[in-house]
Design an enzyme around this catalytic site. Structure first.
Site, PDB file in Angstrom:
ATOM      1  N   SER A 240       0.839  -1.193   0.000  1.00  0.00           N
ATOM      2  CA  SER A 240       0.000   0.000   0.000  1.00  0.00           C
ATOM      3  C   SER A 240       0.880   1.252   0.000  1.00  0.00           C
ATOM      4  O   SER A 240       1.719   1.387  -0.888  1.00  0.00           O
ATOM      5  CB  SER A 240      -0.975  -0.056   1.191  1.00  0.00           C
ATOM      6  OG  SER A 240      -2.016   0.876   1.054  1.00  0.00           O
ATOM      7  N   ASP A 462      -8.357  -4.779  -6.310  1.00  0.00           N
ATOM      8  CA  ASP A 462      -7.939  -3.990  -5.149  1.00  0.00           C
ATOM      9  C   ASP A 462      -8.760  -2.702  -5.053  1.00  0.00           C
ATOM     10  O   ASP A 462      -8.803  -1.914  -5.996  1.00  0.00           O
ATOM     11  CB  ASP A 462      -6.458  -3.646  -5.264  1.00  0.00           C
ATOM     12  CG  ASP A 462      -5.842  -3.199  -3.950  1.00  0.00           C
ATOM     13  OD1 ASP A 462      -6.447  -2.344  -3.263  1.00  0.00           O
ATOM     14  OD2 ASP A 462      -4.763  -3.695  -3.597  1.00  0.00           O
ATOM     15  N   HIS A 492      -7.260  -5.976  -0.689  1.00  0.00           N
ATOM     16  CA  HIS A 492      -6.131  -5.050  -0.760  1.00  0.00           C
ATOM     17  C   HIS A 492      -4.836  -5.836  -0.670  1.00  0.00           C
ATOM     18  O   HIS A 492      -4.485  -6.374   0.375  1.00  0.00           O
ATOM     19  CB  HIS A 492      -6.250  -4.062   0.400  1.00  0.00           C
ATOM     20  CG  HIS A 492      -5.281  -2.921   0.343  1.00  0.00           C
ATOM     21  ND1 HIS A 492      -4.941  -2.273  -0.824  1.00  0.00           N
ATOM     22  CD2 HIS A 492      -4.583  -2.298   1.331  1.00  0.00           C
ATOM     23  CE1 HIS A 492      -4.084  -1.300  -0.552  1.00  0.00           C
ATOM     24  NE2 HIS A 492      -3.855  -1.298   0.742  1.00  0.00           N
TER      25      HIS A 492
END
Length: 523
Positions: A240, A462, A492
């Site tokens: 991320s 995602d 994610h």
């Protein structure tokens, strides 16, 4: 008002929202429920000398339980884990001036004879505590621990690394009740006043830190960490926001990159409007996928529709729902609670539960718990510093400062992108309005000529870091550096999905140095 950007409420809003699935299952079971302004060449050249920590001897000791600022569950991580502090300059323009300390954690490689060095993790945010997160997710990385010391840290401004402070816990609770998607002039004034109060509190409580918590400084810290660990190269696993940090590190220190993996990739080419709009679309895609999956399952009769979700949110705008905590579930909290559950397919069942409670029982309990997990609020009412750190780091990076008129001018685009998440994503653009520190760049330069290969993984489903961002990151790093890999899945990130192909691909690279074929796809 909570941001839907990957970086925050990443929440633990992204303490890495990779960890949210683990936390959700435990908590719910218990309750029954970038670049024209990129780093200048001069900055990068000066950064090349930042690895002054080779003469620093880290003092590793037994770890205590994470603190409230880190997002504590009150439990120490166990005997396999050691903690330490690394001194780094507060201001890299004054490398011999005032120091802050970074909180570190590690567990040693099991096979000392075949040890490859350290593997440093950043799980996202920005604002996620690596010290609190890594032990909770370590079972996912047990294979990597055969040959690596697993290491993580609280980046500057986060947790116990000179954590940014803004509002107190009760003030944060009160701020969460303010309507962050105003419908009229009065609500707009209230929302803007709340945003100004938050900014003023950050400036009052963390003035010295705010100019120095940007991602380039964090990348320089990582190079000092590399040197202090005794590694010639940085072996890195970024997830991320951690992919953004990894890209900035590779740009600043291309010659120091070892084996690196970027998973759930932030698009470095987007400005905040593009990023928020893309994320609204990403969460909408994930919601659509959840609704289709639910409708085809054995519990189809209990499944919501998007129309009913939109209707629920309109009702919450006028009348928040009660909860057993005594707090009220607002429209904003419900939107972000829904987003929280979309970070992992494992938590989709709790989204069904929460929506059913809200629609049929008039209860906001599960959706509020999902919101709390996203924003770092513990069951004791204390918040981690995820929110303040996220805001401070994002605003130290981004130059853009938007007005309410800017937002209103783009609302139609955001609503078209998502009838559920669009307005929240649009109004989140005001997060840096009035911020007392100027941002560094318009978009991020991650060009890394001379770097070792970097594996860049995009997940087609995602929600927080849409799939297209992986290709943009790969383009930015350079065709001779980036190795793109696709995961056709949900949630994610990719590696923590447990997909056998994905795990094997990453492990072969990190453990054996076998770079995947370009265009590798796992499903």
């Amino acid at each position: 008002m909570s941001s839907l950007r990957p970086r925050a409420t990443t929440p633990r809003a992204t303490t890495a929202l990779l960890g949210a699935a683990v936390a959700l299952v435990t908590a719910l079971a218990a309750t029954g429920c970038g670049s024209d302004g990129s780093p200048a060449a001069g900055d990068d050249k000066s950064a090349a000398g930042d690895g002054r920590a080779s003469d620093v001897r880290l003092r590793w000791t037994a770890c205590s339980a994470p603190t409230a600022a880190q997002g504590s569950d009150g439990k120490a991580p166990g005997k396999a884990w050691e903690c330490a502090k690394l001194p780094v300059p507060l201001d890299y323009a004054k490398p011999d001036g005032e120091k802050i300390e970074l909180a570190l954690i590690r567990t040693k490689a099991r096979d000392k004879d075949k040890r490859l060095g350290s593997l440093v993790f950043n799980f996202g945010g920005p604002g996620g505590s690596g010290v609190a997160t890594l032990p909770g997710l370590a079972t996912s990385y047990e294979k990597l621990r055969e040959r690596y010391d697993l290491v993580s840290f609280d980046p500057r401004g986060v947790g116990e690394s000179a954590g940014v402070r803004c509002l107190g816990d009760k003030e944060t609770d009160a701020a969460s009740q303010v309507d962050g998607t105003p419908d009229d002039a009065a609500e707009e004034r209230t929302a803007l006043a709340a945003n100004n109060a938050y900014v003023d509190a950050c400036a009052k409580n963390s003035a010295k830190l705010l100019p120095h918590v940007g991602t380039l400084s964090a990348a320089r810290d990582m190079d000092r960490l590399r040197a202090a660990l005794g590694d010639d190269k940085l072996n890195y696993f970024g997830i991320s926001y951690g992919t953004e940090l990894g890209g900035v590190y590779a740009h600043a220190f291309p010659g120091n990159v070892g084996r690196a993996v970027l998973d759930a990739v932030v698009d470095p080419s987007q400005d905040p409007v593009q990023g928020n709009l893309g994320q609204a679309k990403g969460f909408q895609l994930a919601l659509d996928n959840y609704l289709k999956d639910c409708a085809s399952s054995a519990q189809a009769a209990r499944c919501p529709t998007q129309e009913r979700i939109v209707s629920l949110l309109k009702k919450l705008d006028a009348q928040p729902l009660p909860t057993r905590q005594g707090r009220k579930l607002t429209q904003d909290e419900a939107v972000n609670g829904i987003a929280s559950a979309l970070y992992s397919k494992d938590t989709w069942k709790f989204l069904t539960q929460g929506l059913q409670e809200a629609m049929n029982k008039g209860s906001g309990d599960t959706l509020l718990l999902l919101y709390d997990l996203l924003t770092g609020r513990g069951t004791d009412g204390r918040y981690s510093n995820l929110g303040p750190a996220n805001r401070a780091i994002s605003c130290a990076d981004a130059q853009q400062r938007y007005t309410a008129d800017d937002v209103k001018g783009r609302l139609a685009d955001f609503r078209a992108a998502s009838p559920v998440f669009g307005e929240s994503a649009a109004w989140s653009l005001l997060g840096c309005t009035g911020w007392p520190v100027e941002g560094k760049w318009k978009t991020i330069d991650v060009s890394a000529q001379g770097s070792a290969p970097i594996v860049v993984i995009g997940n087609t489903g995602d929600p927080a870091t849409p799939y297209a961002g992986a290709h943009r990151m790969a383009e930015g790093l350079g065709k001779d550096v980036a190795v793109e890999v696709t995961y056709k899945g949900e949630g994610h990130g990719a590696y923590n999905s447990g997909n056998a192909c994905m795990v094997r691909t990453v492990n072969d690279y990190l453990l054996e140095g076998k770079s995947p074929a370009r265009g590798t796809t796992c499903s």
